[in-house]
Write an enzyme that holds these catalytic residues in place. Structure first.
Site, short mmCIF file in Angstrom:
data_model
loop_
_atom_site.label_atom_id
_atom_site.label_comp_id
_atom_site.label_asym_id
_atom_site.label_seq_id
_atom_site.Cartn_x
_atom_site.Cartn_y
_atom_site.Cartn_z
N GLY A 1 -40.89 10.65 -14.11
CA GLY A 1 -41.71 11.39 -12.88
C GLY A 1 -39.98 10.61 -12.26
O GLY A 1 -39.41 9.69 -13.00
N GLY A 2 -39.59 11.40 -10.78
CA GLY A 2 -38.38 10.99 -10.21
C GLY A 2 -38.80 9.75 -9.76
O GLY A 2 -37.43 9.28 -10.20
N MET A 3 -39.95 9.21 -10.08
CA MET A 3 -39.93 7.80 -9.10
C MET A 3 -39.62 6.99 -10.47
O MET A 3 -39.75 5.73 -10.34
CB MET A 3 -41.18 7.52 -8.22
CG MET A 3 -40.22 7.95 -7.46
SD MET A 3 -38.95 6.53 -6.27
CE MET A 3 -39.70 5.22 -6.36
N GLY A 4 -40.14 7.32 -11.71
CA GLY A 4 -39.95 6.50 -12.45
C GLY A 4 -41.28 6.84 -13.58
O GLY A 4 -41.26 7.74 -13.92
N ASP B 1 -47.20 16.28 -1.87
CA ASP B 1 -46.87 16.21 -3.41
C ASP B 1 -48.23 16.63 -3.70
O ASP B 1 -48.15 16.44 -5.47
CB ASP B 1 -45.83 15.66 -4.05
CG ASP B 1 -45.41 15.92 -5.54
OD1 ASP B 1 -45.20 15.52 -6.26
OD2 ASP B 1 -45.35 17.54 -4.90
N VAL C 1 -44.34 6.44 -16.54
CA VAL C 1 -45.61 5.59 -16.30
C VAL C 1 -46.63 5.66 -17.80
O VAL C 1 -46.62 6.68 -18.52
CB VAL C 1 -46.79 6.70 -15.67
CG1 VAL C 1 -48.44 6.61 -15.05
CG2 VAL C 1 -45.88 6.77 -13.48
N LYS D 1 -46.90 2.15 -13.19
CA LYS D 1 -45.84 3.10 -12.73
C LYS D 1 -44.62 1.56 -12.47
O LYS D 1 -44.29 1.22 -11.37
CB LYS D 1 -46.42 3.46 -11.35
CG LYS D 1 -45.08 4.32 -10.61
CD LYS D 1 -45.61 5.05 -10.01
CE LYS D 1 -44.49 6.56 -9.51
NZ LYS D 1 -45.22 7.09 -8.41
#
Length: 953
Positions: free
Chosen positions: A93-96, A207, A98, A113
């Protein structure tokens, strides 16, 4: 540009927005292939976005995420991060990314994550990453995936998370389509429970979507990915400003997934817990229908639909319970002010529905669908529903259950330290929702007045948010809104609590309020009021009725289900008014009328509820009055004045505040020891110590609702002497203790005085033809103060004042307005009284006899003030407490301190205590059994009503 070319540019542009800035050039080069024109078009859009903050939201496309994952995942699989060995890629996703990993020490699987290595030197990204860890660490809930730690190395930063087996709700819906109602609701309840917990911690997820919620094989759900969460400053997750810590991925970009973003997210106007309420509604809609609430092909079209369109409500399955349909509409209100304010209310509504077997009928049949359906959880829910069947049959009904039904009686008790509010005014302190499943009680406690709610399918009585200072509750016909009175205004609030909305300013306290089926609210105010109407959405009060010659006022109005008939009481009689023809009919003697859809009028005489058949079409009553319920609380000194605390629902529920049958008189010493003044039990009012403290005068009746007479009790010999025989109330002593001045007989014939030796007749002092009460004599015996409701024009509400009479001349001290009670200071220089100006009663002191500056004594509500004999303290009631405010009077009035004298005190009656001249001993009126916190309920009451009427005929 051709439509196909436009589509290609749009898809690539939206996908590129999901890629971090450092990877965009490589992504475009690979994704556009040899099409340099396409790459150039998209690059120009991205440049404009970065410069001007343009926003075309990233859609739910995984093109960019998959590209990034495939490009970078291979470098970590098979390696170790600290003690965690990376096994496989779970997602990105946008933050890395998993990953699934194994904890080599604890031998368990975890989810890692991992922050992209390119962000290691980015302090903002690192702060946001640590912020997510702090937020997750603050959340310990069975439906929220847990965090085990934050692993940091020289090159990598990762969150160590609980690995949740199972499929996401997105995968579940994609595989199975719409879920049965009986399966979707337990899932939704768990989501709501998790969000309720997070919101209580000051954390908004921001979200919520099916792909961020996992469904375990056992039927439990886990909410994942708090990477976009927002924590309220100062909340448990830390004190760093939330927006700074979890800001957008880049300047100008709005966080969220378009299909589940709330309108305020789209407009970037600020978000809070109601953003999660919106997303929750989207998820529940998708579970029930198998499709998104705003299904569109592109992100811009999706966002436009979020702002401008309604979901296709026809797509909801026929088995969807009506209250769940209403819940969805309230969750998906575009205006946050009209949206469901608290996710807890969604959880409660679903729990109530889960207790109704009809709503879960699908769960009792043969399983439909493939492997993975959480039948264990559904079966447990169905079992609970079956066990609750008898009760739920009543709860779920909208009309009396056909055939014989057992009448159920129960008692609802307010929390410790909270008592049922008596007043202000004469409106009922209880209300029932139209479906009879929710009871609302006006309560007064240490923090003042507010409304409390008890869902009948639950156990707890909880305060309703947004109703602070509230009294006189009443429901909208559809049960979605709750009206009440506070701060001198009529207000409404979502039925489960939330932000209140003003309806109208009102001239006086309410004397009955009703919300009609046509969106109009009718109400009377004070004791000399006509009935007024106002639009429930707000507006000006408009008179509906007109006082006829000789009428004092109209009270306790109710609009009947036909929308054209108004009933109210006036002068001790129930009247009906046809709002179309303006034809008015006097029906039957009694007050506080309510209409029962069995075709009867319910009304009160004294503290007894009675029923009489009522022909709505002809506005006529017929047959005999039949007693139904004895002992309904209310101020019933006369039959035409006073409140009646009861409510009925259309489907046969009754709620009322039980009146204590009899009271005792109790002396309370400073050390807390008590003794009774008399062994007799009666309806006591207005106890007053004589100036020397040896005797006590009190108004008493043998039973509630009867006229009172005055009795004098000798506290030394413990003997009693009846002073009046033709009625009397509101007594005060003359300064020499030789006489008692009082109101009566019948409280409308003025003020009298009588010697306490019983050797002479009562002497009239002042003729008064309205409701009044005695305040007291000055120390020199020359001036008498009393309070009275003044005459007003027919179109005005009542006004009360406190008046001083001396030498045949009278002067108003305070008022006209909502002025009540009153006690003179021992030196006669000051008057303490209470007023309703702020919407709740507060105690003030003003100079006496000349009106002038006034000083606020109470804080958070107060009434029934009384002075300490030395004038250094003012006692007053606040809820179920008796407080004393220490004061200094050398230069006006200054409050030095406040202390609690007694808690719990006696029930919140009026003027029901006095301070002995020794300054330490109290006398108070006390019921034989604990009172004040309880409300009685009768379910399936219509069955009892029918039986009583048959027996009466």
């Amino acid at each position: 540009m051709t439509p196909e070319r436009y589509r290609q540019v749009g898809v690539l542009y939206h996908a590129a927005l999901q890629v971090e800035a450092g990877y965009r050039e490589a992504f475009l080069a690979e994704a556009s292939g040899d099409d340099e024109e396409l790459r150039s078009e998209v690059a120009s859009l991205l440049e404009a976005h970065d410069k001007a903050g343009l926003y075309l939201a990233a859609p739910a496309l995984d093109v960019a995420a998959r590209w990034l994952s495939e490009r970078k995942a291979s470098s970590l699989i098979g390696t170790s991060l600290g003690r965690y060995r990376v096994l496989s890629l779970l997602g990105a996703g946008g933050m890395g990314e998993v990953y699934l990993a194994e904890d080599s020490e604890l031998r368990r699987q975890v989810a890692l994550k991992v922050l992209p290595v390119e962000w290691t030197g980015d302090s903002r990204r690192l702060a946001r990453f640590r912020r997510e860890a702090q937020i997750l660490a603050a959340l310990k809930h069975e439906n929220i995936a847990a965090i085990y730690g934050l692993e940091q190395t020289s090159e990598r930063n990762c969150l160590v998370l609980e690995f949740v087996e199972g499929e996401t709700l997105a995968e579940c819906v994609a595989r199975r389509g719409a879920l049965p109602v009986g399966e979707a609701l337990p899932i939704a309840r768990q989501i709501a429970d998790a969000l309720e917990y997070a919101h209580a911690k000051g954390i908004t997820h921001r979200d919520i979507k099916p792909s961020n919620i996992k469904l375990t094989p056992g039927g439990a759900i886990k909410v994942l990915d708090f990477g976009l969460a927002k924590a309220r400053p100062g909340a448990e997750a830390g004190t760093e400003p939330a927006e700074k810590a979890v800001g957008a991925t880049m300047e100008g970009q709005i966080l969220g997934t378009p299909a589940y973003m709330s309108p305020e997210q789209v407009r970037h106007t600020g978000v809070g817990p109601q953003t999660d309420v919106w997303a929750f509604g989207c998820v529940l809609y998708e579970l029930l229908t198998g499709q998104r609430a705003f299904p569109r092909d592109t992100a811009p079209d999706t966002l436009a639909a979020v702002l401008e369109r309604e979901p296709d409500w026809r797509a909801l399955p026929d088995a969807t319970p009506p209250n769940i349909r209403t819940l969805l509409r309230r969750c998906l209100q575009k205006d946050p002010a009209r949206r469901l304010h608290h996710i807890a209310d969604a959880r409660i509504e679903i729990e109530d529905t889960a207790a109704e077997p009809a709503a879960l009928a699908e769960t009792a049949g043969v399983p439909r669908g493939g492997p993975g359906r959480p039948w264990k959880f559904v079966s447990a829910t169905a079992a609970v529903a079956v066990m609750a069947a008898a009760f739920a049959l009543w709860l779920g009904s909208k009309s009396p259950v056909p055939g014989p039904a057992e009448t159920v009686r129960l008692t609802v008790t307010l929390p410790q330290g909270v008592s049922v509010t008596r007043g202000p005014g004469f409106a009922s302190s209880v209300a029932l929702s139209p479906d009879g499943r929710t009871l609302v009680i006006a309560g007064t406690g240490e923090t003042g007045q507010r409304l409390y709610q008890r869902r009948l399918a639950g156990q707890d009585v909880v305060p309703l948010a947004g109703t602070e200072g509230g009294s006189a509750p009443f429901f909208a016909p559809d049960g979605a809104w709750l009206g009440f009175f506070a701060e001198g205004r009529l207000k409404r609030v979502p039925a489960g609590g939330g932000v209140s909305v003003d309806i109208a300013g009102v001239p006086d306290f309410p004397d009955g309020v009703s919300w009609g089926p046509n969106g109009r609210i009718v109400a009377a105010f004070g004791t000399r009021s006509a009935v007024y109407g106002v639009d429930a959405n707000g507006g000006n009060l408009e008179p509906i009725t007109a006082l006829e010659e000789g009428e004092v006022g109209h009270s306790r109005p109710e609009i009947l289900p036909d929308g054209r008939t108004l009933i109210f009481d006036s002068g001790g009689w129930v009247h009906a008014l046809d709002l179309t023809s303006k034809r008015r009919t006097r029906l039957v003697q009694g007050v506080a009328p309510r209409y029962a859809n069995t075709g009867h009028l319910i009304l009160s005489r004294g503290r007894t509820l009675l029923a009489v058949p009522f022909d709505l079409s002809r506005l006529r009553v017929g047959g005999s009055l039949v007693p139904l319920i004895e002992g309904v609380e209310g101020d019933t000194a006369t039959n035409c004045v006073g409140d009646r605390h009861y409510a009925i629902s259309p489907n046969g529920a009754l709620a009322y505040v039980p009146a204590p049958a009899l009271y005792g008189l109790v002396l309370v010493k400073p050390d807390g020891t008590e003794r009774t003044v008399t062994e007799e039990r009666a309806w006591f009012e207005n106890p007053r110590f004589s100036p020397n403290g040896r005797r006590l005068v009190v108004a008493a009746a043998s039973r509630a609702g009867e006229p009172t007479d005055l009795w004098i009790h000798d506290l030394e010999t413990r003997s009693a002497t009846k002073l009046t025989f033709e009625g009397g109330r509101s007594p005060v002593w003359t300064p020499d203790g030789a006489r008692v001045t009082y109101s009566g007989p019948g409280q409308r014939q003025g003020i009298y005085t009588k010697a306490t030796d019983g050797r002479s007749e009562a002497e009239p002092l002042l003729a008064l033809d309205g409701f009044h009460w005695l305040v007291g004599w000055t120390r020199d015996g020359r001036t008498l103060a009393f309070g009275a409701i003044e005459k007003a024009a027919p179109d005005q509400s009542s006004r009360s004042s406190i008046v001083a009479v001396s030498g045949g001349e009278s002067s108003r001290v305070v008022g006209p307005g909502n002025v009540w009670g009153g006690r003179l200071s021992p030196d006669g220089r000051w008057l303490a009284y209470y007023t309703l100006e702020t919407g709740s009663f507060e105690v003030y002191v003003t100079p006496f006899p000349g009106a002038g500056t006034r000083w606020l004594i109470s804080r958070g509500g107060g009434r029934d003030p009384s002075w300490a004999p030395d004038g250094t303290e003012i006692y007053y009631r606040s809820g179920d407490r008796l407080l004393a405010a220490g004061i200094e009077t050398s230069d006006g009035i200054r409050v030095l301190s406040r202390r609690v004298v007694a808690q719990p005190f006696s029930p919140p009656l009026y003027d029901d205590y006095d301070i002995h001249p020794d300054g330490r001993t109290l006398v108070l009126v006390r019921p034989d059994a604990p009172q004040g916190r309880e409300v009685a309920m009768v379910l399936n009451w219509f069955e009892e009503l029918k039986g009583s009427l048959l027996a009466g005929w």
